[in-house]
Structures are given as structure tokens and as C-alpha cells.
Design a protein around this motif. Sequence first.
Motif, short mmCIF file in Angstrom:
data_model
loop_
_atom_site.label_atom_id
_atom_site.label_comp_id
_atom_site.label_asym_id
_atom_site.label_seq_id
_atom_site.Cartn_x
_atom_site.Cartn_y
_atom_site.Cartn_z
N LEU A 115 20.30 4.11 -16.53
CA LEU A 115 20.08 5.19 -17.49
C LEU A 115 18.60 5.56 -17.58
CD1 LEU A 115 22.50 4.05 -20.35
CD2 LEU A 115 22.87 5.88 -18.69
N SER A 116 17.73 4.55 -17.56
CA SER A 116 16.30 4.82 -17.60
C SER A 116 15.86 5.61 -16.38
CB SER A 116 15.53 3.49 -17.69
OG SER A 116 14.14 3.72 -17.59
N ARG A 117 16.39 5.25 -15.23
CA ARG A 117 16.04 5.97 -14.01
C ARG A 117 16.52 7.42 -14.07
NH1 ARG A 117 17.35 3.01 -8.40
NH2 ARG A 117 15.89 1.55 -9.39
N TYR A 118 17.74 7.62 -14.58
CA TYR A 118 18.27 8.97 -14.68
C TYR A 118 17.46 9.81 -15.65
CZ TYR A 118 21.43 12.78 -15.88
OH TYR A 118 21.96 14.02 -16.13
N TYR A 119 17.09 9.24 -16.79
CA TYR A 119 16.28 9.97 -17.77
C TYR A 119 14.93 10.34 -17.18
CZ TYR A 119 13.45 10.94 -21.90
OH TYR A 119 12.61 11.53 -22.80
N SER A 120 14.29 9.38 -16.52
CA SER A 120 12.99 9.66 -15.92
C SER A 120 13.08 10.75 -14.87
CB SER A 120 12.42 8.37 -15.31
OG SER A 120 11.20 8.62 -14.65
N ASN A 121 14.10 10.69 -14.02
CA ASN A 121 14.24 11.70 -12.97
C ASN A 121 14.51 13.08 -13.55
OD1 ASN A 121 16.05 9.28 -10.94
ND2 ASN A 121 13.86 9.58 -11.19
N ALA A 122 15.25 13.15 -14.66
CA ALA A 122 15.66 14.44 -15.20
C ALA A 122 14.60 15.09 -16.08
CB ALA A 122 16.97 14.27 -15.98
N PHE A 123 13.80 14.28 -16.79
CA PHE A 123 12.94 14.86 -17.82
C PHE A 123 11.44 14.63 -17.62
CE2 PHE A 123 17.06 13.92 -19.86
CZ PHE A 123 17.42 15.20 -20.23
N SER A 124 11.05 13.53 -17.01
CA SER A 124 9.62 13.24 -16.95
C SER A 124 9.03 13.28 -15.55
CB SER A 124 9.35 11.85 -17.56
OG SER A 124 9.99 10.84 -16.81
N ASP A 125 9.86 13.37 -14.53
CA ASP A 125 9.32 13.34 -13.16
C ASP A 125 8.50 14.56 -12.83
OD1 ASP A 125 10.35 10.90 -12.69
OD2 ASP A 125 11.73 11.46 -11.10
N ALA A 126 8.83 15.72 -13.38
CA ALA A 126 8.07 16.93 -13.08
C ALA A 126 6.63 16.80 -13.57
CB ALA A 126 8.75 18.14 -13.73
N ASP A 127 6.44 16.24 -14.76
CA ASP A 127 5.08 16.04 -15.27
C ASP A 127 4.32 15.02 -14.44
OD1 ASP A 127 5.61 17.87 -17.27
OD2 ASP A 127 6.23 16.34 -18.72
N ARG A 128 5.00 13.96 -14.04
CA ARG A 128 4.36 12.94 -13.20
C ARG A 128 3.97 13.53 -11.84
NH1 ARG A 128 8.42 8.58 -12.42
NH2 ARG A 128 6.77 7.59 -11.21
N GLN A 129 4.82 14.40 -11.30
CA GLN A 129 4.52 15.01 -10.01
C GLN A 129 3.30 15.92 -10.11
OE1 GLN A 129 6.34 14.53 -6.89
NE2 GLN A 129 4.34 15.34 -6.32
N ARG A 134 0.86 -1.19 0.00
CA ARG A 134 0.00 0.00 0.00
C ARG A 134 0.89 1.23 0.00
NH1 ARG A 134 -1.36 -3.38 4.18
NH2 ARG A 134 -3.22 -4.64 3.85
N ARG A 135 0.78 2.03 -1.04
CA ARG A 135 1.57 3.27 -1.12
C ARG A 135 0.78 4.41 -0.50
NH1 ARG A 135 5.89 5.13 -3.58
NH2 ARG A 135 6.25 3.17 -4.69
N SER A 136 1.45 5.19 0.32
CA SER A 136 0.79 6.30 1.00
C SER A 136 0.43 7.40 0.00
CB SER A 136 1.71 6.87 2.08
OG SER A 136 1.16 8.05 2.64
N SER A 137 -0.75 7.98 0.17
CA SER A 137 -1.18 9.10 -0.65
C SER A 137 -0.78 10.44 -0.06
CB SER A 137 -2.70 9.05 -0.85
OG SER A 137 -3.37 9.16 0.40
N LYS A 138 -0.17 10.42 1.12
CA LYS A 138 0.30 11.64 1.76
C LYS A 138 1.76 11.88 1.37
CE LYS A 138 -3.58 11.76 4.09
NZ LYS A 138 -4.64 12.75 3.78
N PHE A 139 2.06 13.10 0.94
CA PHE A 139 3.40 13.47 0.50
C PHE A 139 3.90 12.52 -0.59
CE2 PHE A 139 7.98 14.65 1.50
CZ PHE A 139 7.82 15.97 1.10
N ALA A 140 2.99 12.19 -1.51
CA ALA A 140 3.31 11.25 -2.58
C ALA A 140 3.96 12.00 -3.75
CB ALA A 140 2.05 10.55 -3.06
N GLY A 141 4.82 11.30 -4.45
CA GLY A 141 5.46 11.91 -5.61
C GLY A 141 6.57 11.05 -6.17
N THR A 142 7.45 11.70 -6.92
CA THR A 142 8.53 11.00 -7.61
C THR A 142 9.85 11.15 -6.85
OG1 THR A 142 8.83 12.95 -9.00
CG2 THR A 142 7.45 11.19 -9.86
N ARG A 143 10.88 10.52 -7.36
CA ARG A 143 12.10 10.26 -6.60
C ARG A 143 12.77 11.52 -6.04
NH1 ARG A 143 17.58 7.93 -9.27
NH2 ARG A 143 18.75 7.41 -7.39
#
Length: 909
Positions: free
Chosen positions: A578-592, A278-287
Motif C-alpha cells: 500500500l505504501s508503494r502504491y501511494y508513493s507511486n500514485a501521489f508523491s513520485d511526480a514531485d520526487r522526479q 552505486r545508483r546511476s545518475s543517468k536516466f534516474a528517477g522513480t518507479r
Amino acid sequence: MPQTAAVISGIQRMVLYETRARYFLVGSNHAQTKHRVLKIDRTEPKDLVIIDDKHVYSQQEVRELLSRLDLGNRTKMGQKGSSGLSRAVSAFGIVGFVRFLEGYYIVLITKRRKMADIGGHSIYKIEDTTMIYIPNDSVRVSHPDEARYVRIFQNVDLSSNFYFSYSYDLSHSLQYNLTLLQRPYELWSAAPPLTKEEEHTQGKQDSFDIFEDEGLPTQVVYGLQNEPYYKYVWNGKLLERIKDIVHPDWLMYIIHGFCGQSKLLIYGRPVHITLIARRSSKFAGTRFLKRGANCEGDVANEVETEQIVHDASVMSFTAGSYSSYVQVRGSVPLYWSQDISTMMPKPPIRLDQADPYANIAALHFDQMLQRFGSPIIILNLVKKREKRKHEKILSEELYPAVINLNQFLPPDHRIDYIAWDMARYTKSKLCNVLDRLSMIAENVVKRTGFFINRSDFYCHTLRPDDRWRDVGGSVASTGRLQTGVLRTNCVDCLDRTNTAQFMVGKCALAYQLYALGMIDKPKLQFDTDCVRLFEELYEDHGDTLSLQYGGSQLVHRVKTYRKIAPWTQHSKDIMQTLSRYYSNAFSDADRQDAINLFLQVYQPSEGKAHLWELPTDFYLHQRSTMALQPNRHSYTFWWSEGVLSYLPVPYDEVACENTMKTIKVRRMNQFDESVDIYTEFFKPYELTSFDDTFCIAMTNSAREFMPKSVGVDPSPFTVRKPEETGKSVLGKSSKEETILQRKTAASAPPPPSEEAMSSTSEDDSEEDRDDEGSVSQRSTPIKLLTESGESGRTQELQQAMKEPYGRILAECPAEEDLLIYERYIYCYRFLLLLHDWSDSLPLSSCMSTFREPVSHFKDDSIYVVSLPQVDRGSHEMFVSHVMTGHGQVRALCREDMLMYREYVKNRYM
């Protein structure tokens, strides 16, 4: 004494009908014997107007109602071509209602898939959803930014790891749900009976009792409906608008995380192992965008993982045997962050705010004391020694915070702190990481104990074990309770944390199976079918959570720390990094942004800055920093009122006045379908295929992991070699590749690194095995495994004999004969390859060195195979190699030194 049962939702199927002025949402139970109707107004451009029809319709009544609605909404009376009521969509539940800058949308679940079954309660995964705009086009007030908000909202993929259940509370643990059903009868005796409206609307088939005419009393069942734990509910805000308006059956809460279930067959006895995260919905977000904790004590990447073991031969919660163990992962509860604007793989850790009195940590551990009890054990896996201080900053702040909080707690309930540099131990050649984790896990499980709902097990009496005496927890008349929890963290709470949690879960699984009477001692070995099945569950669990938070799958797995990962795994690890680095640098803001909008942390409105215009979402998650607190939290008495008086038992599971307010109780007939789990699970009114049932398609230890060879011990607790199982330790199925196991490694090339070495066997890629197996000159035969996992040479030989002779000459050829035959085949294949390489060499000259005819008949095909000739130099080299193995090393000559220098020069310089 009357029984208690969880109330099953009366709305499991829905059909949305539309007219120009209204939407009519018709919901029914699974048997479609009871129907409810929800009327949604479409004439309001920005407001949500919902009318819940309190009447419960039968199937015939709802058909008549729809016919009247169709007739009354036609443009012309009697005109059949233009229907006034049209069917929009079929659904299985409501996710919620959401509004941006225009009118409201309704989000419906259109596809589902069953993922697990716990005591007859089905758990479903959302497969697809639809989002429908409610207001009519004639009253719609358009806004230019509406479409952008819709796209951001839909970036939260609801078909990816969102789960729900109609009858089981997924936001609570199994221990909470079952202890709720086992509370004393006196607590429910004051429950109100059915209201007159409910009695009137109750169907005849539900109130029918075969003993009513005989004057015998009807058995009363107390139906319990509990409030969910909103911290792990992800659509709580989306349902908040209608929560107090509609019937509770319309409300369906979903969780986000992971759910997997596998079947362990113990000599035919089915045992289900379920893993729920169960993932918490409080203070949820990306890395990198969510680190540490907020001002309310909620931490980033907080996940509660529960493993449930139950004997599937008995389904009922009251008569069955159920056990569970819970552990938690989460970011370090401090004010800290990492700046990703530097575009570095590991941005520097920064402490944003000083907290000398550990106020944030106090709020966080107060939540844990209420939900889990004591002791709370912290396993901190961050690095201790670094050339440049990075992860060590967190340990230097967390440990003083724990010391500060412990000085105010009673000695028996203090927080335990275990700091262990797992990364440093992994690099050491002298230390075994998993052995050290096993010791920590044994200590943790003995302190917290585990949950089991039966007290009449005598496994420790029939098969006593010294480790059982030290198991902690709370022992009650109804069984054993887990008190306290292990909280594991590293920096990201992904790779190291998942391996540590697997080892703790493996240790707890051994105690659970021992308590259920399945094994004779609480100990499980690696390379058994049971542990392989459990490891596969945990790897899926880790990959899923890593994708949700970090943007890629796990980089380091259990096999990596066991040092049995294949060489090809290193390239996969690089790609995942590399996938993790790309996701953190370019797509995490949109996911957040999508997560903030979905959880309604940000709610758009006129005159307010748009979501994409905000420089940071800090103030969205730190609401308490925007105003002065009227009642400041005490620095010394930092726990909530009443928590300490019930420790080590968690406050949420105690039957006190505050916790009883969250439970709704109704006295019901035992034949009421809303408490009849038998009808809910087996569905006797529905025509189903046995092969399509969930239990058949479930991962099965006997089918997926157990060897298919005859005469092998079928116990899932037997240690097996990699070539003896349906799935290898590398996770590759025998159906996908042919496993070739080498018996000797005399001429094997040196491995590239220590990480790729196996402690028990050599594992190469499929291409390497195929190429090397065909040209191998070793005298030791190679064992071939067929698609089903068993040696196929017997079947091939029998088939070959049946074709020329018309019958099978030998049912079971001797092992020595088969080895000689295989040896001949490999020698022959080698000669064919040798002939292909050198066309000038006649095949007959090669064949004459290996086989000689037995008789002088020309058509005779029986030959004696002789060994190939070995020259003197090769023989001396082999003798020297054997003597070296016995410790008798000959003196090195000048040629040896020159050869060694040439080797070092070519390899390392």
C-alpha cells in the motif's frame, strides 16, 4: 621500485566566513596544518565569481589573514563591537553550486558519519547539509518563482544515503582502484615532479627526512589522482562550474545508493564484509516515471552492487588481502513505459518505440563491455506464463535483441541470456526457489570469477576442491581479476532481483573466503552466523534501494522465499504494498522533479517553461531525439573502438593511451601527508576514545549472532538452530523478546498458508508465545532464553538457593533435575491459572492431585510431583494418534465422519 598511492584530499574541514562583499571559505586538512582559501564574490547578482588563492597557509598564517580581513572590513576603524568578518558555518565538504532564477547558492556538508573503512580509507555518509545564498541582499534581484525552485531542490534529501570519501574513489570498483595502483612502474616514470610553487608551499614537516643528512636517497611515491566515473557521481553537474577554476582538493564527488559494513570474527580474526551500491545518475528517477532506457543506452534503476571482503588484521592495500565481486541490476534496455494515469496497481506495459536493430540495447551493452569486460550474463526474472500478457512483453522483445547483437560478436565474448520465471517457481510447492538460484549463482561465479589482489594463496593446494578448478576470470601475476558481470532484472528490479543478487553474492562470498584461506571449501550454509550477517546486510541494501526507487521497503525478502517468514510478515507486506502504491500514485511526480533539478537535467532560465509546467520530462532525458546525429552508431559493429581487442579484460582497466589520460600522477615524498594513509586513518595528533571508534560500533558476528552459551562452537560457519543464536532467523534480537521454542507440535493449529510455514521450526509472534506458554499442558518442558541469549534457569536456581541457604549448594545441577524442577513450576502455574478461572475450586484440592508431601512435618516444603490423571477417552485418542503416525489407521466410525463434516463446514463454508 617506487610505490604508488592514492592522493588524499588536502581539504577535509571548512569554515565559511562572510563580509558584506565576499565569502571566504577556509579549508584545511584533518590535522589543520595546511590551509587553503577560496574567495567568493557577493556583489554579482547572477554570476559566480570565485578566486582560488594558490598559496597554502600554515595555521599561524591563516589566523593573521583572518585578523587582517576582520580589521579591514569593520565599519569604523578600531571599533571592536561591529566585526567586519563573521563566521557563518563549519562544514566538511562542498556538494556544489546551483542557480535557479536569481543568484547562486552554495551547498555545504555540515554533518557526516563514518559508515565503512576500506584499507584505511574512510567512507562517510552525509548527515546534514546547508544551502546558503551567495549574493548580498543589496544586489539581490528577486523573482517570484525562486522560492518554489528552492523547495523542489531541497526535496532531494541529501542526508538520505549519499556517501563520499576523501581518499577513496567510490565511483569505481575496488578492482579498478587496486589494479590502478598495481600498474607497471614504467607507466609512472615519466610523471612530472612537484612544481616550484608546490615545493615552495610544502610544509617543512612533510619534506623532513631523517636520512637526508646521511646522504641516503629519499623514497619516491607516485601519487595518483583519477577522474571519477561520472555515471555514478550525483554532484558532477553542481561542481562543473568550478571544476577548472579551483584546486582539485576542493572537489569532492558523492554517490547515491547504499553502504554498509560488518565484522566477521573467525576465531578472533577480523574479516570485514562491505556492501557498496552505486545508483546511476543517468536516466534516474522513480518507479513508474522511469522505465526502460533512454536514447543513450542508460537504463532506469541501474545500480552497481559490490561486495568487498578483506582481512582487517592488515590494513594496507599493498600488504593486505582484499577481494571483491560486482553485479548489476537495471531495467530492461528497451523503449517501454507504464501509464500511471489509470490509477491501477499494475499499469499495462507499453512499448513506446520500435527498435528492430536493437540500437538502444547495443548502446547499453557497449557501456557494460567497457566497464566490466566479458562475459555479460543476463538473468531475466520476469514472468513467462500469464493469462493476460503483461511482463512477457519485455521478454519477447529482449531475447531477439540479444540474439541480434550476438551474431556480430566473437563466440567467446557473446552475451549469455538466462530466462527464469521466479514468480511461478515461488508458487509451486514442489520447487525450491533458492536451490535453483544456487545452481544459477554457481554457474555465474565460475564464469565471471572474482577479484583478489594476492596471488600467493595456496588454499586450493592445501585443501583442494574440484569447484576451484572451474573458476573463471583473468589470472595475473598480481592476483585474479573479475571479467564480466551478472546483470539481473525483473520488472521493477526490486524484490525478486534483490533475492537473486543475494544468492549470487552468497556463492561469491564462499569463493572469496576460500581464496583468502578462511574456510576449507567454497560453500556456505544457511543459518550460520556468516550467512545471517550477510543476509542482514543485503536486506538493508534491498530496503534502501527499494525506498529510493519504489517508495517503500522490500515486500518479498529472502525469508519469504525460504518460507520461514513469520505470520506477522504478511501484514507488513500488505502495508509495504500500500505504501508503494501511494508513493507511486501521489508523491513520485514531485520526487522526479526534484531529481531532475538536482542532477541539472532541467536548468531554469528566463523565457523558458517552468519545471512544473512541463507535461512530461521525456525530452529532458532523451536529448538525442531533438537533433539529427552527425555520426550514426553502426548496427553491426555496435561496440566502441578498441573494446574487443582487450576482452575479456574490461577496456577501462587496461593501461592504454585513452585510459591513461584520465589519471594525474605526481612524484611525491613518502612522508607527504597527502599519501600517508597511516596518519589519515589513525590520526595520532587527535585525542580519541577507544570506545567511540568505528570498529567497535560496527555490526559484529560474535556480538550480534554468535550464541552466548558456554561450550558452543564459536565458528561463524557452524549451522545453528534459531534458538541458539543472538539473533533469530526472523531478525529479532533476543534483547527485544524472549524466544520460546516448542519441541512438539502435536496440538498446534494448522497454519493459514504455505508461505508462513517454516521448514525447520515454528515461529509465532511474541504475544502468542506468552499466552500459550503460560497455559500449556504439554509434558515436554519449554526452554527459556534470557536477554543474553543463554538459558537463564541455572542462574535463577542458584540465586534462589543462595537466599535461604547462604551458599550455592550445587554449581552445576544435573539436567534431569532442572527439567523436573521446570516441570513442577509449569504445573504449579497452570494450577494457579485454573484456580483464577474457577474460584469455587479450592487450591488445595488441585494441589493434592499433583504433589504429595515427603514427610509428615507441617512446615516441610519438599513434595513429590505426580502426573495428572488421564481419563480413558483421552488415553485411547492418544494411542490412536501414535498408531496413525506408524501407518496403522483405524477405521472411521460415524462419529468421526460427522466431526469431519462439521470441521469442514465451520472452516471453509
